[in-house]
Design an enzyme around this catalytic site. Structure first.
Site, PDB file in Angstrom:
ATOM      1  N   GLY A  94      59.942  22.160  39.419  1.00 23.69           N
ATOM      2  CA  GLY A  94      61.165  22.161  40.204  1.00 23.69           C
ATOM      3  C   GLY A  94      62.045  20.950  39.989  1.00 23.69           C
ATOM      4  N   LYS A 114      60.171  13.362  35.364  1.00 21.53           N
ATOM      5  CA  LYS A 114      60.057  13.824  36.744  1.00 21.53           C
ATOM      6  C   LYS A 114      61.219  13.253  37.554  1.00 21.53           C
ATOM      7  CE  LYS A 114      56.862  14.082  40.672  1.00 21.53           C
ATOM      8  NZ  LYS A 114      55.507  13.742  41.146  1.00 21.53           N
ATOM      9  N   ASP A 126      66.205  19.507  45.436  1.00 26.08           N
ATOM     10  CA  ASP A 126      67.393  19.016  44.737  1.00 26.08           C
ATOM     11  C   ASP A 126      67.092  18.591  43.304  1.00 26.08           C
ATOM     12  OD1 ASP A 126      66.013  16.650  45.050  1.00 26.08           O
ATOM     13  OD2 ASP A 126      67.410  15.773  46.495  1.00 26.08           O
ATOM     14  N   GLY A 127      65.834  18.733  42.884  1.00 24.83           N
ATOM     15  CA  GLY A 127      65.479  18.403  41.514  1.00 24.83           C
ATOM     16  C   GLY A 127      65.348  16.916  41.232  1.00 24.83           C
ATOM     17  N   ARG A 177      56.358  10.856  32.650  1.00 25.41           N
ATOM     18  CA  ARG A 177      54.908  11.086  32.670  1.00 25.41           C
ATOM     19  C   ARG A 177      54.442  11.548  31.292  1.00 25.41           C
ATOM     20  NH1 ARG A 177      53.661  14.579  38.032  1.00 25.41           N
ATOM     21  NH2 ARG A 177      54.525  16.353  36.889  1.00 25.41           N
ATOM     22  N   ASP A 253      48.156  23.992  42.033  1.00 24.33           N
ATOM     23  CA  ASP A 253      49.223  23.663  41.081  1.00 24.33           C
ATOM     24  C   ASP A 253      49.216  22.180  40.721  1.00 24.33           C
ATOM     25  OD1 ASP A 253      50.219  23.749  43.940  1.00 24.33           O
ATOM     26  OD2 ASP A 253      51.836  22.593  43.038  1.00 24.33           O
ATOM     27  N   ASN A 254      48.361  21.404  41.376  1.00 30.37           N
ATOM     28  CA  ASN A 254      48.206  19.985  41.052  1.00 30.37           C
ATOM     29  C   ASN A 254      46.872  19.693  40.368  1.00 30.37           C
ATOM     30  OD1 ASN A 254      50.681  19.404  42.211  1.00 30.37           O
ATOM     31  ND2 ASN A 254      49.818  18.847  44.188  1.00 30.37           N
TER      32      ASN A 254
END
Length: 490
Positions: A94, A114, A126-127, A177, A253-254
């Protein structure tokens, strides 16, 4: 390789070779007037870069998302996942955009921005990422690597004065990252829950071919993949527990398909020992407490097994693959704990000695890091030298009783003080990223002073060294630190 020309960055993008359903190609959204915050020299070396070059304006532009090198193929990946035990449906990158991968001296690493702007998977977000959380992720990624814990890495942080609304008004930042892959358990769950077996197989084949080539010749490569990922996950969590690290958001998802610590949000390192400690203010039910990390890791592997089941086609075999978790965790944690205690052999009563130790630490809320570090200074024949260690306990007679049993155990293997101290200090860190240390660095950075971020990074890169002059970074946290709260807001 040293480069000062951004367009010379040798990007490729193996993930982009997957079918278009796996991602969306898009460009990062630029930030106004980006500036350099900090960079990690060890991480830079992994992709053949010189950390001194990373502060240059054109490189800052690349790793903020303001300039895309010609060989980069930016994309955001789609995935789904379970969040706090509940199916959350489609998620995806996202606010993270994969620039591509670079071959380095130890293999290929993907580089991901990120906080680089909105993607089709941003949902209501908001990204963007904020300076506060970007500094935390940057510092902890590199601190964990220095501790020898499997983790994604962080190359650098850049910032901008662009305002971002969270619980308060903050400023934007981007953390770069790095990992061989950012594929997650949720990447497989996405296709399983959408009933897309071909896409599921394509992803599994990509992961096996690229990251687990030794499994390709197994009778069932997909079953072998599940077993190996389960084993790696268990060992990673054993590492977490051994240093008192709490992830805070162990959603599927992590969870990395490579067994790496992924997505540093509301993490924390244990200070006053409490097995039920919750580091994430958002986690009201305590699902991701210190004690629960071990069973939750196993639960997440079950979720992965369920996702892979259409490929494995044998539920009993999948269950057997999952069963390796308990032994893999137990063996790794036992190995790490023996090293932390300075024990060279394994004896029958070691479990009871360790259990009594943790009960004593719990009852006295002893600082996790200081306890193990000072334990290395214990002398077999000089109990009076225990004072710094003993002073961590309110119930000192109880400590004396345990210490007597510990000394007796050491004598059973003819332990030598100097040798044991050297070995224990090599595995019990003096310095970890305590929340208050990060907070001090963040507050200075928010006022335009990045020196403390860089100084703290330098300390955390050598966690086992004595570092004369830096003892303040290893002290008990100040009283105000007990009021710090860390949530999922980033």
């Amino acid at each position: 390789m040293s480069t000062r020309t951004a367009d010379d960055l040798p990007f490729d993008n193996a993930f982009a070779e997957l079918p278009p359903a796996f991602y969306t190609r898009l460009m990062p959204t630029p930030l106004p007037a980006p500036y350099f915050v900090a960079a990690s020299a060890p991480a830079a070396r992994l992709v053949g870069l010189d950390a001194a070059d990373l502060a240059h304006e054109d490189i800052v532009a690349v790793f903020t998302g303001n300039h895309v090198p010609p060989r980069s193929q930016p994309l955001a990946a789609v995935y789904s996942g379970h969040q706090f035990g509940h199916w959350a449906g489609q998620l995806g990158d996202g606010r993270a955009i994969l620039l591509g991968d670079i071959d380095g001296p130890e293999g290929r690493m993907e580089l991901q921005l990120k906080g680089a702007g909105m993607t089709p998977y941003s949902r209501m977000g908001d990204g963007r990422a904020v300076l506060r959380s970007s500094i935390r992720e940057f510092l902890c990624s590199e601190a964990m690597a220095a501790l020898g814990i499997p983790t994604t890495r962080a190359l650098m942080v850049t910032g901008s004065n662009k305002s971002v609304i969270r619980e308060t008004m903050e400023t934007a930042a981007v953390v770069t990252r790095m990992a061989p892959s950012f594929v997650r358990f949720g990447s497989f769950e996405h296709w399983r829950y959408r009933d897309k077996p071909e896409e599921l197989r394509t992803l599994a084949d990509y992961v096996i071919k690229t990251f687990y080539p030794d499994l390709a010749g197994a009778p069932s490569p997909y079953l072998a993949l599940l077993e190996e990922v389960t084993r790696r996950t268990a060992r990673m969590i054993a590492h977490w527990q051994s240093v008192g690290f709490m992830h805070g958001v162990m959603n599927t998802d992590n969870m990395s398909i490579l067994g790496l610590t992924l997505d540093y949000g509301p993490f924390g390192f244990m200070e006053a020992f409490d097995v039920d400690h919750i580091c994430n203010h958002t986690d009201q039910g305590g699902r991701y407490s210190y004690a629960n990390q071990v069973p939750v890791g196993h639960w997440n592997c079950y979720a992965l097994a369920n996702a892979l089941l259409p490929l494995i086609e044998d539920q009993e075999a999948a269950q057997a693959a999952l069963d390796v978790y308990v032994d893999a965790y137990g063996e790794k944690f036992d190995q790490l704990l023996h090293a932390k205690l300075g024990l060279k052999s394994t004896q029958e009563n070691d479990r009871a000695l360790a259990d009594d130790m943790f009960k004593l630490m719990q009852a006295n809320h002893v600082d996790f890091t200081l306890f193990f570090r000072r334990l290395g200074d214990l002398r077999l024949e000089e109990p009076e030298a225990d004072a710094p260690l003993r002073d961590l306990f309110l119930d000192r007679p109880a400590f004396d009783a345990w210490a007597a049993g510990y000394r007796a155990r050491l004598r059973q293997e003819d332990s030598v003080d100097a040798e044991r101290r050297l070995a224990m200090h090599a595995v019990n860190p003096k310095y970890v990223l305590r929340n208050y240390l990060a907070q001090v660095a963040i507050e200075k950075a928010q006022n335009g002073d990045f020196d403390e971020v860089r100084r703290l990074l330098g300390v955390l890169e050598r966690p086992f060294d004595e570092q004369p002059g830096n003892d303040a970074y290893a002290a008990l946290p100040p009283d105000w630190a007990s009021h710090l709260e860390v949530s999922c807001s980033s």
